[in-house]
Design a protein around this motif. Structure first.
Motif, PDB file in Angstrom:
ATOM      1  N   UNK A   8       0.850  -1.182   0.000  1.00 60.60           N
ATOM      2  CA  UNK A   8       0.000   0.000   0.000  1.00 60.60           C
ATOM      3  C   UNK A   8       0.887   1.233   0.000  1.00 60.60           C
ATOM      4  N   UNK A   9       2.205   1.012  -0.133  1.00 55.08           N
ATOM      5  CA  UNK A   9       3.189   2.099  -0.055  1.00 55.08           C
ATOM      6  C   UNK A   9       3.444   2.651  -1.469  1.00 55.08           C
ATOM      7  N   UNK A  10       3.015   3.898  -1.702  1.00 52.81           N
ATOM      8  CA  UNK A  10       3.116   4.481  -3.053  1.00 52.81           C
ATOM      9  C   UNK A  10       4.565   4.678  -3.489  1.00 52.81           C
ATOM     10  N   UNK A  11       5.448   4.966  -2.527  1.00 53.95           N
ATOM     11  CA  UNK A  11       6.869   5.147  -2.849  1.00 53.95           C
ATOM     12  C   UNK A  11       7.447   3.858  -3.417  1.00 53.95           C
ATOM     13  N   UNK A  12       7.153   2.731  -2.727  1.00 53.71           N
ATOM     14  CA  UNK A  12       7.657   1.428  -3.195  1.00 53.71           C
ATOM     15  C   UNK A  12       7.035   1.065  -4.541  1.00 53.71           C
ATOM     16  N   UNK A  13       5.736   1.320  -4.680  1.00 54.69           N
ATOM     17  CA  UNK A  13       5.047   0.945  -5.925  1.00 54.69           C
ATOM     18  C   UNK A  13       5.672   1.657  -7.120  1.00 54.69           C
ATOM     19  N   UNK A  14       5.955   2.954  -6.980  1.00 57.23           N
ATOM     20  CA  UNK A  14       6.510   3.644  -8.148  1.00 57.23           C
ATOM     21  C   UNK A  14       7.931   3.147  -8.426  1.00 57.23           C
ATOM     22  N   UNK A  15       8.704   2.799  -7.382  1.00 62.04           N
ATOM     23  CA  UNK A  15      10.046   2.253  -7.624  1.00 62.04           C
ATOM     24  C   UNK A  15       9.962   0.920  -8.370  1.00 62.04           C
ATOM     25  N   UNK A  16       9.064   0.046  -7.925  1.00 62.77           N
ATOM     26  CA  UNK A  16       8.989  -1.281  -8.533  1.00 62.77           C
ATOM     27  C   UNK A  16       8.373  -1.209  -9.943  1.00 62.77           C
ATOM     28  N   UNK A  17       7.400  -0.309 -10.135  1.00 63.10           N
ATOM     29  CA  UNK A  17       6.844  -0.143 -11.497  1.00 63.10           C
ATOM     30  C   UNK A  17       7.936   0.296 -12.468  1.00 63.10           C
ATOM     31  N   UNK A  18       8.832   1.165 -12.033  1.00 61.59           N
ATOM     32  CA  UNK A  18       9.940   1.618 -12.902  1.00 61.59           C
ATOM     33  C   UNK A  18      10.825   0.443 -13.299  1.00 61.59           C
ATOM     34  N   UNK A  19      11.083  -0.451 -12.354  1.00 62.85           N
ATOM     35  CA  UNK A  19      11.957  -1.599 -12.645  1.00 62.85           C
ATOM     36  C   UNK A  19      11.323  -2.527 -13.688  1.00 62.85           C
ATOM     37  N   UNK A 141      23.177  10.329   8.790  1.00 66.56           N
ATOM     38  CA  UNK A 141      23.672  11.661   9.162  1.00 66.56           C
ATOM     39  C   UNK A 141      22.635  12.349  10.055  1.00 66.56           C
ATOM     40  N   UNK A 142      23.117  13.370  10.789  1.00 68.38           N
ATOM     41  CA  UNK A 142      22.224  13.917  11.823  1.00 68.38           C
ATOM     42  C   UNK A 142      21.285  15.009  11.332  1.00 68.38           C
ATOM     43  N   UNK A 143      21.451  15.448  10.060  1.00 71.51           N
ATOM     44  CA  UNK A 143      20.548  16.488   9.555  1.00 71.51           C
ATOM     45  C   UNK A 143      19.742  15.955   8.377  1.00 71.51           C
ATOM     46  N   UNK A 144      18.418  16.019   8.481  1.00 74.36           N
ATOM     47  CA  UNK A 144      17.563  15.530   7.379  1.00 74.36           C
ATOM     48  C   UNK A 144      17.778  16.407   6.146  1.00 74.36           C
ATOM     49  N   UNK A 145      18.069  15.773   5.018  1.00 75.72           N
ATOM     50  CA  UNK A 145      18.380  16.524   3.800  1.00 75.72           C
ATOM     51  C   UNK A 145      17.703  15.889   2.592  1.00 75.72           C
ATOM     52  N   UNK A 146      17.014  16.722   1.784  1.00 75.53           N
ATOM     53  CA  UNK A 146      16.390  16.239   0.542  1.00 75.53           C
ATOM     54  C   UNK A 146      14.905  15.949   0.735  1.00 75.53           C
ATOM     55  N   UNK A 147      14.173  15.959  -0.389  1.00 70.65           N
ATOM     56  CA  UNK A 147      12.717  15.782  -0.287  1.00 70.65           C
ATOM     57  C   UNK A 147      12.169  14.719  -1.229  1.00 70.65           C
ATOM     58  N   UNK A 148      13.047  13.880  -1.799  1.00 62.71           N
ATOM     59  CA  UNK A 148      12.587  12.767  -2.652  1.00 62.71           C
ATOM     60  C   UNK A 148      12.442  11.509  -1.787  1.00 62.71           C
ATOM     61  N   UNK A 149      11.908  10.453  -2.408  1.00 61.22           N
ATOM     62  CA  UNK A 149      11.874   9.161  -1.733  1.00 61.22           C
ATOM     63  C   UNK A 149      10.919   9.125  -0.562  1.00 61.22           C
ATOM     64  N   UNK A 169      16.952  10.961  -7.682  1.00 65.69           N
ATOM     65  CA  UNK A 169      15.689  10.757  -8.399  1.00 65.69           C
ATOM     66  C   UNK A 169      15.310   9.282  -8.215  1.00 65.69           C
ATOM     67  N   UNK A 170      14.043   8.946  -8.507  1.00 73.21           N
ATOM     68  CA  UNK A 170      13.597   7.556  -8.363  1.00 73.21           C
ATOM     69  C   UNK A 170      14.467   6.624  -9.215  1.00 73.21           C
ATOM     70  N   UNK A 171      14.816   7.089 -10.417  1.00 69.22           N
ATOM     71  CA  UNK A 171      15.627   6.236 -11.301  1.00 69.22           C
ATOM     72  C   UNK A 171      17.027   5.999 -10.754  1.00 69.22           C
ATOM     73  N   UNK A 172      17.636   7.090 -10.248  1.00 61.10           N
ATOM     74  CA  UNK A 172      18.992   6.958  -9.672  1.00 61.10           C
ATOM     75  C   UNK A 172      18.958   6.057  -8.439  1.00 61.10           C
ATOM     76  N   UNK A 173      17.916   6.216  -7.644  1.00 60.49           N
ATOM     77  CA  UNK A 173      17.824   5.398  -6.423  1.00 60.49           C
ATOM     78  C   UNK A 173      17.665   3.918  -6.780  1.00 60.49           C
ATOM     79  N   UNK A 174      16.825   3.639  -7.772  1.00 54.89           N
ATOM     80  CA  UNK A 174      16.604   2.246  -8.186  1.00 54.89           C
ATOM     81  C   UNK A 174      17.884   1.544  -8.606  1.00 54.89           C
ATOM     82  N   UNK A 175      18.819   2.322  -9.199  1.00 53.00           N
ATOM     83  CA  UNK A 175      20.051   1.703  -9.704  1.00 53.00           C
ATOM     84  C   UNK A 175      20.906   1.162  -8.569  1.00 53.00           C
ATOM     85  N   UNK A 176      20.820   1.787  -7.387  1.00 52.23           N
ATOM     86  CA  UNK A 176      21.718   1.376  -6.295  1.00 52.23           C
ATOM     87  C   UNK A 176      21.004   0.774  -5.095  1.00 52.23           C
TER      88      UNK A 176
END
Ligand code: IMP
Length: 195
Positions: A8-19, A141-149, A169-176
């Protein structure tokens, strides 16, 4: 070929759909059904939870199902939050609550805070069970940084990078990513077996 992704997690769904983009597999999920079971993740390992989710969603839909269970393992916290990653700060907590609790717990320890994301991806078609694992090492790291994912992405820097996963980006994250690696392996096995 249809596969139902048990999430039910939209973040995971879009990552897996890309793959699975540009393959013969169409990824269905919660949004494609009128009702969709919320599988309770009550097992003690990622692997058992992933298999449980795939089995319950196959039994519900009658369509081959894929599922994952993933989380963050922090060395100085003896592997916590681990299988409790989603509800580390309590039931119904937000990603921000979890990140705050993690940073609070880690403030007692010297840096670096070595950690890894792990993902077990499972497939079940009523007959065959497949399970694969992916891992991504890095540090908190101790400071939250970035707004993707999602989730712990804003406080996690992969080994060899200067940016948090929330700056990918979602694509860059999927690669690693742990999930990217696990589902890439699953995709290769499924197409090799012509499932
Ligand atoms: P589950 O796999 O749905 O049980 O949830 C795992 C939990 O681990 C998520 O709610 C997040 O808190 C965390 N998690 C898993 N994968 C990631 C990721 O790629 N980035 C950030 N957090 C993640």
């Amino acid at each position: 070929m249809k596969l139902v992704f048990a999430t039910g997690n939209k973040g995971k769904l879009s990552e897996v759909r890309k793959i699975f983009e540009n393959t013969s597999y169409e990824i269905l999920s919660k949004e494609n059904f009128d009702s969709f079971p919320d599988v309770i993740e009550d097992r003690e390992t990622f692997e058992e939870n992933a298999i449980k989710k795939a089995k319950e969603i196959f039994e519900f839909s009658g369509i081959p199902a894929i599922a994952d269970d993933s989380g963050l393992i922090v060395d100085q916290l003896n592997g916590a939050p681990g299988v409790y990653s989603a509800r580390y700060a309590g039931e119904n907590c937000t990603y921000d609550d979890n990140n705050n609790k993690l940073l609070q717990e880690l403030s007692a320890f010297p840096e670096p805070h070595n950690a890894a994301f792990v993902c077990y991806a499972a497939y079940y078609d009523g007959d065959l069970i497949l399970v694969v694992r992916g891992e991504l090492k890095g540090m908190i790291i101790s400071e939250k940084t970035g707004d993707q994912g999602f989730g712990y992405d804003p406080v996690f820097i992969p080994d060899g990078s200067k940016n948090t996963l929330a700056q990918y980006s979602a694509e860059e994250k999927n690669k690693i990513s742990h999930r990217g690696k696990a589902f890439e392996s699953l995709k290769k096995i499924l197409s090799k077996m012509e499932l």
